[in-house]
Design an enzyme around this catalytic site. Structure first.
Site, PDB file in Angstrom:
ATOM      1  N   THR A  77      41.998  56.292  31.974  1.00 43.58           N
ATOM      2  CA  THR A  77      42.560  56.066  33.296  1.00 43.58           C
ATOM      3  C   THR A  77      43.491  54.867  33.178  1.00 43.58           C
ATOM      4  O   THR A  77      43.069  53.800  32.716  1.00 43.58           O
ATOM      5  CB  THR A  77      41.425  55.795  34.311  1.00 43.58           C
ATOM      6  N   CYS A  78      44.736  55.042  33.566  1.00 41.42           N
ATOM      7  CA  CYS A  78      45.730  53.983  33.390  1.00 41.42           C
ATOM      8  C   CYS A  78      45.316  52.741  34.163  1.00 41.42           C
ATOM      9  O   CYS A  78      45.161  52.782  35.399  1.00 41.42           O
ATOM     10  CB  CYS A  78      47.093  54.459  33.865  1.00 41.42           C
ATOM     11  N   VAL A  79      45.181  51.627  33.460  1.00 37.69           N
ATOM     12  CA  VAL A  79      44.626  50.426  34.066  1.00 37.69           C
ATOM     13  C   VAL A  79      45.499  49.882  35.191  1.00 37.69           C
ATOM     14  O   VAL A  79      44.990  49.516  36.265  1.00 37.69           O
ATOM     15  CB  VAL A  79      44.326  49.343  32.992  1.00 37.69           C
ATOM     16  N   ALA A  82      45.321  52.172  38.174  1.00 37.84           N
ATOM     17  CA  ALA A  82      43.972  52.172  38.740  1.00 37.84           C
ATOM     18  C   ALA A  82      43.697  50.900  39.537  1.00 37.84           C
ATOM     19  O   ALA A  82      43.193  50.953  40.668  1.00 37.84           O
ATOM     20  CB  ALA A  82      42.933  52.330  37.634  1.00 37.84           C
TER      21      ALA A  82
END
Lengths: 130, 102, 124
Positions: A77-79, A82
């Site tokens: 999940t793209c930090v 997110a």
């Protein structure tokens, strides 16, 4: 073949997440390998553990988690996407002194480099979005 | 090598189909998914408006998305094939690259 | 035995205007990440994506990061293959010679060929 799947859309708001899930299921059933599922942009909402589906609706977030865990698929999940959307893991929650954390296992928070890395290792990269 | 194009919106409210048709080449496959399945009946009209030919393009529709929307398989133009997700995966394998219009 | 991965041709199609949504910015972030990983990057602006190339943007006025300024870093990341769809420019009344960044204005046929040369195409 090896696939990387990129999902840009939130669950429920559009059909994209369900389409991506069904594609992933079909790819695995056909014997292909999914190198990584990368949740980007609004797609990070598919990694929100706090999502509660109505009893009479298909639980997309749990379905993704189940698929990824059952098949041991790497999920990122793209930090940056997110964090600004309120999807945080335990480490980020502590760092920013937040009340809780909600990153749905087995996804991990990481950067776009993981998307590029996965695409480099894959025969095909497929994107789903709204 | 050929390209797979997927489209998920109807042409009345979105320019995805027009942009795609402008760039699609003979041998490419156009796969209508989600709300893009509404384009099945109007594809020829949109292509004609753009002065673009559909000749050489393979057109497929994701069956479940078509049926969910109350569109009948039997009313599809002859040149359009319905597929399932297994077929979708095969199309991705068959084409070197896919452009997902959404 | 491990081998150095061969750089792949990653092609990005940016179709959305800046500021009204985050898609343009998110697309640019993907492009830069690909460049950092030494991939062969091609960036194509088409449809509303060409609106990102307006000069004199002032994102700060609306509390936004300036996308026009952000596009200015493309050469620093060694991203040279930047293309703009002529038809999209024309439809939006934009001049070929008045764009915010250096880019090759091209026709549909060229864009088709660029897509055909890609190992993977990214849209958002």
């Amino acid at each position: 073949m090896k696939f990387t799947i990129v999902l840009h859309a939130a669950p429920y708001t559009s059909q994209a997440s369900l389409s991506a899930l069904r594609f992933a299921q079909a790819a695995l059933a056909a014997g292909h390998e999914i190198v990584r599922v990368f949740f980007y942009y609004d797609g990070v909402h598919n990694s929100n553990e706090f999502s509660v589906a109505p009893q009479d609706e298909f639980d997309l977030v749990k379905a993704w988690s189940s698929l990824l865990q059952t098949h041991g698929i790497d999920a990122v999940t793209c930090v940056s996407s997110a964090m600004k959307r309120g999807i945080v893991d335990e480490r980020e929650a502590r760092r920013h002194e937040l009340r809780g954390h909600n990153l749905q296992a087995p996804s991990v928070l990481s950067g776009l480099g993981q998307l590029v890395d996965a695409s480099m290792a894959s025969d095909r990269t497929i994107s789903f979005g709204a | 090598m050929t390209t797979l194009h997927t489209i998920n919106k109807p042409s009345w409210s979105s320019d995805l189909l027009r942009s795609c048709l402008r760039l699609a080449a003979p041998g490419d496959t156009l796969l209508l998914i989600e709300d893009g399945t509404y384009n099945a009946g109007t594809l020829s009209t949109v292509a004609a408006q753009l002065s673009v030919t559909l000749e050489g393009l393979h057109v497929c529709v994701l069956r479940d998305d078509l049926l969910a929307r109350g569109l009948a398989e039997t009313e599809l133009p002859d040149h359009i094939t319905t597929i399932d997700y297994t077929g979708f995966v095969e199309l991705v394998c068959q084409h070197r690259q896919s452009v997902h219009w959404f | 035995m491990t081998s150095t991965p061969v750089p792949r041709q990653l092609t990005f199609i940016s179709r959305h205007s800046p500021y009204g949504s985050a898609r343009a910015r998110a697309m640019l972030d993907m492009v830069l990440a690909a460049a950092v990983f030494d991939q062969k990057v091609t960036l194509i602006f088409m449809d509303d994506g060409v609106l990102q190339l307006h000069k004199h943007q002032a994102g700060a006025v609306i509390g936004a990061k300036d996308l026009g300024a952000a596009l200015g870093v493309l050469p620093l990341y060694d991203i040279q293959q930047v293309y703009v769809d002529a038809q999209s420019l024309q439809a939006r009344g934009m001049r070929h010679d008045d764009l915010a960044i250096a880019a090759e204005v091209c026709d549909s046929a060229r864009i088709t060929r660029l897509i055909q040369e890609a190992d993977a195409v990214f849209t958002l």
